[in-house]
Design a protein around this motif. Structure first.
Motif, PDB file in Angstrom:
ATOM      1  N   MET A   1       0.834  -1.245   0.126  1.00 33.03           N
ATOM      2  CA  MET A   1       0.105   0.013  -0.265  1.00 33.03           C
ATOM      3  C   MET A   1       0.808   1.172   0.036  1.00 33.03           C
ATOM      4  O   MET A   1       0.533   2.210  -0.781  1.00 33.03           O
ATOM      5  N   ALA A   2       1.944   1.170   0.734  1.00 32.00           N
ATOM      6  CA  ALA A   2       2.792   2.364   0.775  1.00 32.00           C
ATOM      7  C   ALA A   2       3.312   2.787  -0.481  1.00 32.00           C
ATOM      8  O   ALA A   2       3.402   3.724  -0.826  1.00 32.00           O
ATOM      9  N   ASP A   3       3.914   1.711  -1.023  1.00 27.54           N
ATOM     10  CA  ASP A   3       4.382   2.004  -2.475  1.00 27.54           C
ATOM     11  C   ASP A   3       3.203   2.376  -3.502  1.00 27.54           C
ATOM     12  O   ASP A   3       3.756   3.562  -4.212  1.00 27.54           O
ATOM     13  N   GLU A   4       2.353   2.045  -3.617  1.00 29.23           N
ATOM     14  CA  GLU A   4       0.918   2.465  -4.263  1.00 29.23           C
ATOM     15  C   GLU A   4       0.817   4.216  -4.150  1.00 29.23           C
ATOM     16  O   GLU A   4       0.673   4.886  -5.053  1.00 29.23           O
ATOM     17  N   GLN A   5       0.836   4.481  -2.737  1.00 25.95           N
ATOM     18  CA  GLN A   5       0.525   5.870  -2.222  1.00 25.95           C
ATOM     19  C   GLN A   5       1.640   6.698  -3.048  1.00 25.95           C
ATOM     20  O   GLN A   5       1.327   7.828  -3.339  1.00 25.95           O
ATOM     21  N   LYS A   6       3.091   6.368  -3.113  1.00 24.55           N
ATOM     22  CA  LYS A   6       4.072   7.179  -3.459  1.00 24.55           C
ATOM     23  C   LYS A   6       3.825   7.534  -4.878  1.00 24.55           C
ATOM     24  O   LYS A   6       4.420   8.470  -5.566  1.00 24.55           O
ATOM     25  N   GLN A   7       3.360   6.482  -5.515  1.00 15.56           N
ATOM     26  CA  GLN A   7       3.349   6.471  -7.048  1.00 15.56           C
ATOM     27  C   GLN A   7       1.868   7.333  -7.576  1.00 15.56           C
ATOM     28  O   GLN A   7       1.742   7.639  -8.826  1.00 15.56           O
ATOM     29  N   GLN A   8       0.879   7.363  -6.345  1.00 17.65           N
ATOM     30  CA  GLN A   8      -0.277   7.915  -6.909  1.00 17.65           C
ATOM     31  C   GLN A   8      -0.261   9.643  -7.162  1.00 17.65           C
ATOM     32  O   GLN A   8       0.758  10.160  -6.332  1.00 17.65           O
ATOM     33  N   SER A   9      -0.924  10.075  -8.015  1.00 21.44           N
ATOM     34  CA  SER A   9      -0.808  11.556  -7.946  1.00 21.44           C
ATOM     35  C   SER A   9      -1.793  12.041  -6.862  1.00 21.44           C
ATOM     36  O   SER A   9      -2.379  11.339  -6.223  1.00 21.44           O
ATOM     37  N   PHE A  10      -1.386  13.487  -6.566  1.00 21.49           N
ATOM     38  CA  PHE A  10      -2.239  14.020  -5.415  1.00 21.49           C
ATOM     39  C   PHE A  10      -3.634  13.783  -5.433  1.00 21.49           C
ATOM     40  O   PHE A  10      -4.245  13.401  -4.769  1.00 21.49           O
ATOM     41  N   GLU A  11      -4.259  13.966  -6.740  1.00 25.59           N
ATOM     42  CA  GLU A  11      -5.478  13.839  -7.142  1.00 25.59           C
ATOM     43  C   GLU A  11      -6.246  12.604  -6.967  1.00 25.59           C
ATOM     44  O   GLU A  11      -7.250  12.266  -6.351  1.00 25.59           O
ATOM     45  N   GLN A  12      -5.265  11.654  -7.230  1.00 25.11           N
ATOM     46  CA  GLN A  12      -5.701  10.349  -7.192  1.00 25.11           C
ATOM     47  C   GLN A  12      -5.899   9.758  -5.583  1.00 25.11           C
ATOM     48  O   GLN A  12      -6.638   9.122  -5.143  1.00 25.11           O
ATOM     49  N   ALA A  13      -4.859  10.131  -4.900  1.00 23.05           N
ATOM     50  CA  ALA A  13      -4.742   9.894  -3.446  1.00 23.05           C
ATOM     51  C   ALA A  13      -5.908  10.747  -2.772  1.00 23.05           C
ATOM     52  O   ALA A  13      -6.612  10.073  -1.848  1.00 23.05           O
ATOM     53  N   LEU A  14      -6.152  11.866  -3.365  1.00 26.34           N
ATOM     54  CA  LEU A  14      -7.458  12.588  -2.730  1.00 26.34           C
ATOM     55  C   LEU A  14      -8.735  11.865  -2.792  1.00 26.34           C
ATOM     56  O   LEU A  14      -9.611  11.679  -2.068  1.00 26.34           O
ATOM     57  N   GLU A  15      -9.031  11.461  -4.301  1.00 23.33           N
ATOM     58  CA  GLU A  15     -10.040  10.879  -4.727  1.00 23.33           C
ATOM     59  C   GLU A  15     -10.430   9.473  -3.677  1.00 23.33           C
ATOM     60  O   GLU A  15     -11.291   9.243  -3.232  1.00 23.33           O
ATOM     61  N   GLN A  16      -9.264   8.677  -3.527  1.00 26.69           N
ATOM     62  CA  GLN A  16      -9.387   7.440  -2.770  1.00 26.69           C
ATOM     63  C   GLN A  16      -9.649   7.779  -1.415  1.00 26.69           C
ATOM     64  O   GLN A  16     -10.356   7.162  -0.708  1.00 26.69           O
ATOM     65  N   LEU A  17      -8.957   9.020  -0.742  1.00 29.22           N
ATOM     66  CA  LEU A  17      -9.351   9.324   0.753  1.00 29.22           C
ATOM     67  C   LEU A  17     -10.793   9.700   0.879  1.00 29.22           C
ATOM     68  O   LEU A  17     -11.362   9.256   1.749  1.00 29.22           O
ATOM     69  N   GLU A  18     -11.098  10.219  -0.138  1.00 31.76           N
ATOM     70  CA  GLU A  18     -12.708  10.705  -0.117  1.00 31.76           C
ATOM     71  C   GLU A  18     -13.539   9.635  -0.106  1.00 31.76           C
ATOM     72  O   GLU A  18     -14.757   9.327   0.656  1.00 31.76           O
TER      73      GLU A  18
END
Length: 78
Positions: A1-18
């Motif tokens: 999971m940590a590796d996925e987060q580093k490769q995600q764009s800010f927008e992708q991370a924000l969408e997943q967080l929402e």
């Protein structure tokens, strides 16, 4: 999971967080699953915060460089 987060764009991370927050707010998940999603949300939040801080630092650096260039140009005119 940590590796996925580093490769995600800010927008992708924000969408997943929402999405995670929405799932948690529904309150339909078992406790263990809720805790797992909460941990994921915290990790995404930290990663996003770090990306924001890096972006702010870059903007600050660019503005300082621009100001420095303007100061040098103004000094030559005087």
């Amino acid at each position: 999971m940590a590796d996925e987060q580093k490769q995600q764009s800010f927008e992708q991370a924000l969408e997943q967080l929402e999405q995670l927050v929405n799932e948690l707010e529904q309150g339909d998940l078992p406790l263990e699953q809720s805790l797992k999603k909460f941990e994921q949300a915290i990790a995404l939040s930290r990663s996003s915060q770090q990306q924001l801080q890096q972006a702010e630092q870059k903007v600050t650096t660019l503005l300082a460089e621009q100001q420095s260039g303007n100061d040098e140009s103004n000094g030559e005119l005087m």
